[in-house]
Write a protein that holds these residues in place. Structure first.
Motif, mmCIF file in Angstrom:
data_model
loop_
_atom_site.group_PDB
_atom_site.id
_atom_site.type_symbol
_atom_site.label_atom_id
_atom_site.label_comp_id
_atom_site.label_asym_id
_atom_site.label_seq_id
_atom_site.Cartn_x
_atom_site.Cartn_y
_atom_site.Cartn_z
ATOM 1 N N UNK A 46 -2.518 16.099 1.614
ATOM 2 C CA UNK A 46 -2.171 14.682 1.464
ATOM 3 C C UNK A 46 -1.064 14.462 0.443
ATOM 4 N N UNK A 47 -0.528 15.530 -0.131
ATOM 5 C CA UNK A 47 0.546 15.397 -1.115
ATOM 6 C C UNK A 47 1.875 15.145 -0.421
ATOM 7 N N UNK A 48 2.578 14.102 -0.844
ATOM 8 C CA UNK A 48 3.876 13.751 -0.259
ATOM 9 C C UNK A 48 4.972 14.417 -1.083
ATOM 10 N N UNK A 49 5.767 15.298 -0.491
ATOM 11 C CA UNK A 49 6.835 15.971 -1.249
ATOM 12 C C UNK A 49 7.856 14.981 -1.791
ATOM 13 N N UNK A 50 8.543 15.386 -2.851
ATOM 14 C CA UNK A 50 9.510 14.503 -3.495
ATOM 15 C C UNK A 50 10.661 14.149 -2.554
ATOM 16 N N UNK A 51 11.075 15.099 -1.719
ATOM 17 C CA UNK A 51 12.202 14.811 -0.825
ATOM 18 C C UNK A 51 11.830 13.734 0.187
ATOM 19 N N UNK A 52 10.550 13.695 0.591
ATOM 20 C CA UNK A 52 10.119 12.640 1.509
ATOM 21 C C UNK A 52 10.048 11.286 0.807
ATOM 22 N N UNK A 53 9.677 11.289 -0.464
ATOM 23 C CA UNK A 53 9.665 10.038 -1.224
ATOM 24 C C UNK A 53 11.068 9.443 -1.272
ATOM 25 N N UNK A 54 12.072 10.301 -1.554
ATOM 26 C CA UNK A 54 13.452 9.824 -1.587
ATOM 27 C C UNK A 54 13.923 9.383 -0.201
ATOM 28 N N UNK A 108 0.831 -1.208 0.000
ATOM 29 C CA UNK A 108 0.000 0.000 0.000
ATOM 30 C C UNK A 108 0.862 1.253 0.000
ATOM 31 N N UNK A 109 1.922 1.255 0.801
ATOM 32 C CA UNK A 109 2.833 2.404 0.811
ATOM 33 C C UNK A 109 3.516 2.564 -0.541
ATOM 34 N N UNK A 110 3.897 1.440 -1.148
ATOM 35 C CA UNK A 110 4.564 1.497 -2.442
ATOM 36 C C UNK A 110 3.688 2.024 -3.559
ATOM 37 N N UNK A 111 2.380 1.970 -3.375
ATOM 38 C CA UNK A 111 1.449 2.471 -4.394
ATOM 39 C C UNK A 111 0.923 3.858 -4.042
ATOM 40 N N UNK A 112 0.482 4.028 -2.804
ATOM 41 C CA UNK A 112 -0.191 5.275 -2.430
ATOM 42 C C UNK A 112 0.765 6.454 -2.326
ATOM 43 N N UNK A 113 1.952 6.242 -1.791
ATOM 44 C CA UNK A 113 2.889 7.364 -1.637
ATOM 45 C C UNK A 113 3.322 7.924 -2.994
ATOM 46 N N UNK A 114 3.732 7.098 -3.966
ATOM 47 C CA UNK A 114 4.054 7.677 -5.281
ATOM 48 C C UNK A 114 2.859 8.351 -5.946
ATOM 49 N N UNK A 119 2.667 12.242 -7.192
ATOM 50 C CA UNK A 119 2.552 12.587 -8.613
ATOM 51 C C UNK A 119 1.205 13.189 -8.990
ATOM 52 N N UNK A 120 0.132 12.780 -8.329
ATOM 53 C CA UNK A 120 -1.207 13.164 -8.776
ATOM 54 C C UNK A 120 -1.800 14.327 -7.988
ATOM 55 N N UNK A 121 -1.461 14.468 -6.723
ATOM 56 C CA UNK A 121 -2.060 15.536 -5.921
ATOM 57 C C UNK A 121 -1.287 16.844 -6.092
ATOM 58 N N UNK A 122 -1.960 17.973 -6.041
ATOM 59 C CA UNK A 122 -1.278 19.266 -6.184
ATOM 60 C C UNK A 122 -0.357 19.544 -5.006
ATOM 61 N N UNK A 123 0.620 20.415 -5.223
ATOM 62 C CA UNK A 123 1.644 20.672 -4.214
ATOM 63 C C UNK A 123 1.063 21.233 -2.915
ATOM 64 N N UNK A 161 10.573 13.765 -10.641
ATOM 65 C CA UNK A 161 9.626 13.241 -9.645
ATOM 66 C C UNK A 161 9.158 11.839 -10.002
ATOM 67 N N UNK A 162 8.871 11.620 -11.277
ATOM 68 C CA UNK A 162 8.396 10.309 -11.698
ATOM 69 C C UNK A 162 9.430 9.221 -11.482
ATOM 70 N N UNK A 163 10.711 9.548 -11.721
ATOM 71 C CA UNK A 163 11.769 8.558 -11.518
ATOM 72 C C UNK A 163 11.925 8.218 -10.047
ATOM 73 N N UNK A 164 11.875 9.231 -9.196
ATOM 74 C CA UNK A 164 12.011 8.982 -7.756
ATOM 75 C C UNK A 164 10.823 8.175 -7.228
ATOM 76 N N UNK A 165 9.630 8.474 -7.732
ATOM 77 C CA UNK A 165 8.460 7.704 -7.316
ATOM 78 C C UNK A 165 8.585 6.250 -7.760
ATOM 79 N N UNK A 166 9.088 6.054 -8.977
ATOM 80 C CA UNK A 166 9.272 4.693 -9.485
ATOM 81 C C UNK A 166 10.320 3.933 -8.676
ATOM 82 N N UNK A 167 11.410 4.609 -8.330
ATOM 83 C CA UNK A 167 12.445 3.973 -7.516
ATOM 84 C C UNK A 167 11.903 3.580 -6.149
#
Length: 389
Positions: A41-49, A23-29, A33-37, A204-210
């Motif tokens: 509920x939008x997760x910043x890119x730095x938190x994804x990394x 669920x984390x692997x799907x919902x966090x990316x 990517x989909x929610x506005x900044x 952002x898309x690459x980091x979400x995919x990673x």
């Protein structure tokens, strides 16, 4: 009845763990990517990394728990296998830079141009291909672990002596990778990555995919570890942990079992390191520091040795605390806090977070289900004999 209930509870716990990670692997990316900044509920890119780094550490913790929690091999050098996998991926990423480097050399990385390398070293050839780099991510740590384990286990080196030798191994690699003439960037290591498989590593898309791939790798690593520990092989490993001499006396080739699980664990650590590098953006010799391997052992101890799930939870909890406390006025005291945490867990929670929870929960669950079992037995016409009669 109780063993069946405990086994079923463990299976349920494993299922919940896998579902949470998925669920984390799907919902966090998707949130990134989909929610506005501006969304709450939008997760910043730095938190994804950052969370992706935690997941990689969880894979490393699983690798250590597999050998320490179930086979009794306390390795203080698993950071070396983690770093070797990271360097293999870093070499691929460096080859993808091409002429976009500072010096514009299409073949040599910038640090080689700066150090006046006449040509690309032979051991860098092939790393321009992803499949070759992916193979080296598993093969290099696995081969080192196999050779080291064959010599150590064949000589029946165990206990604290094995721990010291593994620590010496990672320290020797630390000194070697610090050398500028070793061909891996010296003190600065490998950095300034541009692309991975043609995608910008900073996007952002690459980091979400990673991050998604890291969660998938954690699930696969968990399944592998669980398949090992719940099989007949796992029972032998536990026997080796609890009574190695007796297991050898019964005719088992203890060295072969230990060598297999040690090599498998090193390969898992290498995969964790390979996923770690593109998300962090750098790999340098500090990853070989013996302190990193000792810290990884602390993750497992805090979460719960011999539980798998606890090892992953311990890695995430301790590293989150490290991120929180090292970014404020308590930063100079983090190592003291980590040492105090390890001492407190050893004294107060010797089985770790998950191990202690299981110890408390399983008897309560068994007592709670006991009346249901008795009522079901009476309905089936089965009852306890009356001793008064």
């Amino acid at each position: 009845m109780t063993p069946h209930l405990i086994t079923r509870s463990l299976d349920r716990a494993a299922t919940i763990f896998v579902l949470v990670v998925a669920a984390c692997g799907i919902l966090i990316p998707l949130s990134n990517l989909l929610l506005p900044a501006g969304s709450a509920f939008q997760v910043p890119t730095y938190l994804v990394a950052l969370w992706g780094k935690y997941v990689c550490y969880a894979i490393l913790a699983l690798a250590i728990d597999l050998i320490w929690g179930y086979c009794g091999i306390l390795s203080l050098g698993h950071g070396a296998f983690f770093a070797l996998g990271g360097y293999a991926m870093g070499m691929y990423l460096m080859r993808q830079i091409g002429s976009r480097g500072v010096y514009g050399n299409p073949i040599l990385p910038d640090f080689m141009v700066f150090l006046n390398y006449p040509k690309l070293p032979w051991y860098w050839h092939g790393f321009d291909m992803f499949w070759f780099a992916a193979l080296m991510v598993v093969l290099v740590p696995g081969l080192l672990a196999f050779c080291f384990g064959w010599l150590a286990f064949r000589s029946r080196v165990t206990g604290v002596y094995l721990s010291i030798i593994t620590q010496a191994m990672t320290y020797a690699l630390l000194l070697a990778f610090f050398r500028n003439d070793f061909g891996f960037g010296g003190n600065n290591g490998l950095t300034d990555f541009k692309d991975i498989l043609g995608f910008n590593v900073q996007a952002d898309g690459t980091r979400a995919t990673l991050f998604m791939l890291s969660c998938l790798a954690l699930i696969i690593a968990f399944f592998i570890c669980r398949a090992v520990v719940t099989s007949k092989l796992g029972k032998v490993l536990i026997a080796v942990r609890d009574a190695e001499s007796r297991t050898r006396f019964l005719g088992y080739r203890v060295e072969s079992y230990k060598l297999f699980v040690f090599t498998l664990s090193a390969c898992m650590a290498g995969v964790a390191g390979a996923l770690y590098v593109p998300q962090v953006g750098i790999i340098n010799p500090s990853e070989f520091a013996p302190g990193n391997s000792i810290e990884a052992v602390i993750w497992v101890a805090v979460g719960g040795r011999g539980t798998l799930i606890g090892a992953a939870i311990g890695a995430i909890v301790v590293n989150y605390a490290k991120t929180y406390f090292t970014s404020g006025p308590l930063a100079p005291y983090w190592l003291f806090m980590l040492g105090a945490l390890f001492i407190l867990v050893t004294l107060l929670l010797p089985k770790g977070i998950v191990g202690t929870f299981n110890t408390w929960w399983e008897p309560l669950r068994a007592r709670r289900l006991a009346p249901n079992d008795e009522s079901a037995a009476r309905e089936d016409g089965v009852s306890e004999p009356n001793m008064a009669e």
